[in-house]
Write a protein that holds these residues in place. Structure first.
Motif, mmCIF file in Angstrom:
data_model
loop_
_atom_site.group_PDB
_atom_site.id
_atom_site.type_symbol
_atom_site.label_atom_id
_atom_site.label_comp_id
_atom_site.label_asym_id
_atom_site.label_seq_id
_atom_site.Cartn_x
_atom_site.Cartn_y
_atom_site.Cartn_z
ATOM 1 N N ASP A 114 0.822 -1.210 0.000
ATOM 2 C CA ASP A 114 0.000 0.000 0.000
ATOM 3 C C ASP A 114 0.857 1.261 0.000
ATOM 4 N N ILE A 115 1.990 1.222 0.688
ATOM 5 C CA ILE A 115 2.899 2.373 0.769
ATOM 6 C C ILE A 115 4.318 1.877 0.504
ATOM 7 N N VAL A 116 5.041 2.590 -0.346
ATOM 8 C CA VAL A 116 6.465 2.322 -0.580
ATOM 9 C C VAL A 116 7.227 3.595 -0.225
ATOM 10 N N VAL A 117 8.222 3.457 0.661
ATOM 11 C CA VAL A 117 9.015 4.602 1.103
ATOM 12 C C VAL A 117 10.369 4.566 0.406
ATOM 13 N N ASP A 118 10.661 5.629 -0.309
ATOM 14 C CA ASP A 118 11.915 5.777 -1.051
ATOM 15 C C ASP A 118 12.991 6.358 -0.136
ATOM 16 N N CYS A 119 13.961 5.525 0.262
ATOM 17 C CA CYS A 119 15.101 5.952 1.072
ATOM 18 C C CYS A 119 16.398 5.541 0.375
ATOM 19 N N LEU A 120 16.472 5.789 -0.908
ATOM 20 C CA LEU A 120 17.598 5.325 -1.708
ATOM 21 C C LEU A 120 18.762 6.304 -1.724
ATOM 22 N N LEU A 139 11.579 0.282 -10.527
ATOM 23 C CA LEU A 139 10.605 -0.604 -9.898
ATOM 24 C C LEU A 139 9.626 0.182 -9.025
ATOM 25 N N ILE A 140 10.124 1.173 -8.302
ATOM 26 C CA ILE A 140 9.232 2.008 -7.485
ATOM 27 C C ILE A 140 8.253 2.751 -8.385
ATOM 28 N N ASN A 141 8.754 3.341 -9.454
ATOM 29 C CA ASN A 141 7.887 4.122 -10.345
ATOM 30 C C ASN A 141 6.861 3.261 -11.069
ATOM 31 N N ALA A 142 7.139 1.980 -11.217
ATOM 32 C CA ALA A 142 6.222 1.090 -11.932
ATOM 33 C C ALA A 142 5.116 0.545 -11.047
ATOM 34 N N CYS A 143 5.230 0.708 -9.725
ATOM 35 C CA CYS A 143 4.237 0.110 -8.830
ATOM 36 C C CYS A 143 3.061 1.060 -8.615
ATOM 37 N N SER A 144 1.986 0.520 -8.046
ATOM 38 C CA SER A 144 0.758 1.300 -7.858
ATOM 39 C C SER A 144 0.578 1.786 -6.426
ATOM 40 N N ALA A 145 1.564 1.596 -5.580
ATOM 41 C CA ALA A 145 1.468 2.006 -4.177
ATOM 42 C C ALA A 145 1.569 3.520 -4.037
ATOM 43 N N TYR A 146 1.235 4.013 -2.848
ATOM 44 C CA TYR A 146 1.444 5.415 -2.487
ATOM 45 C C TYR A 146 2.928 5.572 -2.179
ATOM 46 N N ILE A 147 3.591 6.506 -2.859
ATOM 47 C CA ILE A 147 5.045 6.629 -2.768
ATOM 48 C C ILE A 147 5.424 7.825 -1.895
ATOM 49 N N ASN A 153 13.367 13.306 -3.526
ATOM 50 C CA ASN A 153 13.117 12.215 -4.457
ATOM 51 C C ASN A 153 14.445 11.681 -4.968
ATOM 52 N N SER A 154 14.692 10.401 -4.757
ATOM 53 C CA SER A 154 15.971 9.829 -5.150
ATOM 54 C C SER A 154 16.225 10.028 -6.642
ATOM 55 N N THR A 172 6.718 13.994 -0.660
ATOM 56 C CA THR A 172 8.122 14.096 -0.292
ATOM 57 C C THR A 172 8.199 14.778 1.066
ATOM 58 N N VAL A 173 8.914 14.161 2.003
ATOM 59 C CA VAL A 173 9.082 14.733 3.334
ATOM 60 C C VAL A 173 10.525 15.218 3.455
ATOM 61 N N SER A 174 10.717 16.519 3.293
ATOM 62 C CA SER A 174 12.041 17.104 3.452
ATOM 63 C C SER A 174 12.439 17.039 4.921
#
Length: 284
Positions: A114-120, A139-147, A153-154, A172-174
Motif C-alpha cells: 500500500d505504501i512504498v518509502v523511497d530511502c535510496l 521498480l518504485i515508479n512502476a508500482c501502484s502504491a502510495y510513494i 526524491n531519489s 516528499t518529506v524534506s
C-alpha cells in the motif's frame, strides 16, 4: 511571522555537523528524521521501505524501528549490502524487532504493498543514477502504491533539481529544511506534494526562505522581470560550470534594480534585490 528556510546542500551538511558537534548524536538525528516521516503520513496497510547504502537508507531503517514500535511490521528492501554506521545499527535493531526483508530481484517486488518509502539517495546525490539503484527507482515508479520520498526524491540533485531519472513521489518529506533543488529544474515534475519535518537542526547560516504560492502574484507586477526557468538558463547560463540559479537571480536583481521571477509550471524563485524566496504549488 517566521518564514520556513530553504537551504543549499552544503549549508545542510554544515548545519548537521554543527548540531552533532553541539552534543546531538548522528544516530539521534536519524531517529528524529524517522519520527518526522512517521508523523507526516498515516501509515496503514502493507509497508515497504527501500533503502540505499547511505544515511538516507539509515533514515529508512530507523523508520522501520518507529513503525515496529507502533505495531506496524514493514518490509525492508535493500539495494546492496552496504550500510552507513548508524544505518547498520537501525537495520540490526529493526530486524531484531521483527521487520521482514524483501527481495528486489523478484518480478514486480512491490505488488500488494500500500505504501512504498523511497530511502535510496539523499540530497547530496549528483550525477547519473546507474545500475541497481536505477533499477530500484524504475521498480518504485512502476508500482501502484502510495510513494513517499524521504528528504528528496531519489535521483534529484539537491541544489539544481536536475534529474535524468528520479522517483515519482505522492509525498516528499524534506528533513531539516527545504532544499533549493526541490524548486528548480526537473524536481517540480517528480514531486506530488511536499512538507518539511523539523528535526531540531540549527542552521549555520540563513540563506533563502519559502513563501506561499498564493503570494507569487504580488511579485509579478510592477518593476519585475518574469521568465520561465528555460528562458532564464538560456540567457544567463554560459556553460562554464555548475549554474547557481539562486546566486545568478540575486545578482541580476541587484544589477537591474528589478524583481526577478523565474518560474516552472509548479514552482518559482523570486529575487527582490534584498532577499530571495522560493514557492511551489505542491507545498502542504
Amino acid at each position: 511571522m517566521t518564514l520556513p528556510n530553504v537551504v543549499t546542500v552544503q549549508n545542510m551538511r554544515d548545519s548537521d555537523a554543527q548540531t552533532i558537534a553541539s552534543g546531538v548524536t548522528s544516530a539521534e538525528l536519524m531517529y528524529r528524521a524517522a519520527l518526522g516521516l512517521f508523523q507526516a503520513v498515516r501509515f496503514v496497510g502493507k509497508i515497504a521501505i527501500v533503502c540505499g547504502s547511505g544515511n538516507n537508507g539509515g533514515d529508512g531503517y530507523a523508520l522501520a524501528c518507529v513503525l515496529l514500535e507502533n505495531g506496524i511490521t514493514p518490509t525492508i528492501f535493500r539495494v546492496n549490502e552496504k550500510f552507513s554506521k548508524d544505518g547498520l545499527f537501525y537495520y540490526q535493531t529493526a530486524m531484531s524487532k521483527g521487520a521482514e526483508e524483501g527481495d528486489l530481484r523478484v518480478p514486480a517486488p512491490f505488488t500488494g504493498y500500500d505504501i512504498v518509502v523511497d530511502c535510496l539517495l539523499g540530497t547530496g546525490f549528483s550525477g547519473e543514477v546507474r545500475g541497481e539503484m536505477r533499477t530500484a527507482i524504475e521498480l518504485i515508479n512502476a508500482c501502484s502504491a502510495y510513494i513517499i520520498s524521504a528528504d528528496i526524491n531519489s535521483g534529484v540533485n539537491g541544489d539544481t533539481g536536475e534529474a535524468a531519472i528520479a522517483v515519482n513521489s505522492d509525498l516528499t518529506v524534506s528533513i531539516g529544511s527545504f532544499k533549493v533543488g526541490m524548486f528548480l529544474g526537473d524536481a517540480p515534475y517528480y514531486i506530488g506534494s511536499m512538507r518539511n519535518a523539523d528535526i531540531g537542526i540549527q542552521l549555520v547560516r540563513q540563506e533563502y526562505h519559502l513563501i506561499d504560492w498564493e503570494q507569487l502574484h504580488v511579485f509579478e507586477g510592477y518593476n519585475s522581470v518574469v521568465m520561465t526557468e528555460e528562458e532564464f538558463r538560456d540567457r544567463f547560463d554560459r556553460g562554464d560550470g555548475d549554474f547557481d540559479s539562486a546566486d545568478r537571480a540575486a545578482k541580476l536583481s541587484a544589477e537591474l534594480g528589478k524583481i526577478i521571477v523565474v518560474k516552472t509550471g509548479h514552482s518559482a524563485m523570486v529575487a527582490d534585490m534584498q532577499f530571495l524566496y522560493f514557492c511551489a504549488d505542491y507545498i502542504i
